[in-house]
Design a protein around this motif. Structure first.
Motif, PDB file in Angstrom:
ATOM      1  N   LEU A 125       0.816  -1.207   0.000  1.00 43.22           N
ATOM      2  CA  LEU A 125       0.000   0.000   0.000  1.00 43.22           C
ATOM      3  C   LEU A 125       0.849   1.256   0.000  1.00 43.22           C
ATOM      4  O   LEU A 125       1.965   1.273   0.523  1.00 43.22           O
ATOM      5  N   HIS A 129      -2.206   5.028   3.002  1.00 43.68           N
ATOM      6  CA  HIS A 129      -3.256   4.048   3.309  1.00 43.68           C
ATOM      7  C   HIS A 129      -2.865   3.061   4.414  1.00 43.68           C
ATOM      8  O   HIS A 129      -3.693   2.231   4.799  1.00 43.68           O
ATOM      9  N   ALA A 135      -6.080  -0.784   4.758  1.00 45.66           N
ATOM     10  CA  ALA A 135      -5.068  -1.735   5.220  1.00 45.66           C
ATOM     11  C   ALA A 135      -5.711  -2.896   5.971  1.00 45.66           C
ATOM     12  O   ALA A 135      -5.332  -4.065   5.775  1.00 45.66           O
ATOM     13  N   GLU A 215      -7.151   1.092  -3.493  1.00 40.75           N
ATOM     14  CA  GLU A 215      -6.615   2.383  -3.064  1.00 40.75           C
ATOM     15  C   GLU A 215      -7.140   3.549  -3.900  1.00 40.75           C
ATOM     16  O   GLU A 215      -7.291   4.664  -3.399  1.00 40.75           O
TER      17      GLU A 215
END
Length: 230
Positions: A125, A129, A135, A215
């Motif tokens: 990530l 994030h 996460a 994301e």
């Protein structure tokens, strides 16, 4: 008329990987998330997906899924109408990467799946994030994938072939996408693929790492909508 779309997940991922993108695609698209849980080779995964897929379909894969979709279009180029390669790589695994994978596999065999998942998050990530619900959702997804599946998938990844010599033969509209902050497969490798595939278009997703479908789903969906319209 609906446009069939086969979506191939990455290592230790399930259908959740694609859900936020699916929600944002055109309603005329008919997406199906492929099963990559039962085979220990990329060729086996590709053959299983082809056996279940419609006669003609668009095809997208992320990370390991990208290795699989390259094998699918090698095995049955006449069946693929569009190709999308997200956060993936045409090169084979390096010996250094294989060594790291074997270390992680041994930890999983010792029952330390959760530890391996947590250790992997900083590479998966973008930093923005890491302390977010994204996460936790990624961690939960990886734990839903059984250890035996993870080990089979790692074997498939380590034994994949070099796809670079084949890229120039791809003759369908192709999207190459990557998170701008992808640490596992950096954008330079996507740029390399895009340069080798005729008529490929490159999309770089801001504020995203290795999993832009979670994301930056709006950016990915926008790129995929444009790709499917080509």
């Amino acid at each position: 008329m609906f446009q069939p779309l086969v979506l191939v997940p990455g290592l230790r991922c399930d259908a959740y990987l694609w859900h936020a993108v699916i929600e944002r695609l055109d309603e005329r698209v008919a997406p199906v998330v492929a099963d990559v849980s039962r085979d220990d080779s990329v060729a086996g995964m590709a053959a299983r997906i082809l056996a279940a897929a419609p006669p003609r379909f668009a095809l997208a894969g992320l990370s390991m899924g990208g290795y699989v979709v390259l094998e699918i279009i090698r095995q049955a180029p006449e069946r693929v109408t569009h190709l999308a390669l997200l956060d993936t790589n045409a090169r084979p695994d390096s010996e250094e990467r294989k060594t790291a994978r074997r270390t992680e596999m041994e930890l999983v065999r010792q029952g330390k799946s959760a530890l391996v998942s947590r250790m992997g998050l900083p590479n998966l990530l973008a930093p923005i994030h890491l302390d977010s619900p994204i996460a936790e959702a990624v961690h939960a997804m990886t734990l839903r994938v059984e250890s035996e599946v993870y080990l089979r998938q790692q074997n498939a990844i380590m034994t994949r072939i070099d796809s670079r010599p084949f890229l120039g033969q791809i003759a369908v509209p192709t999207l190459v996408g990557v998170g701008a902050e992808d640490k596992l497969i950096p954008p330079e490798l996507s740029e390399e693929m895009a340069a080798m595939i005729p008529e490929a278009k490159l999309a770089i997703f801001a504020n995203a790492g290795h999993i832009p479908t979670l994301e930056a789903p709006q950016a990915v969906a926008t790129a995929m909508r444009e790709w499917l319209a080509r």
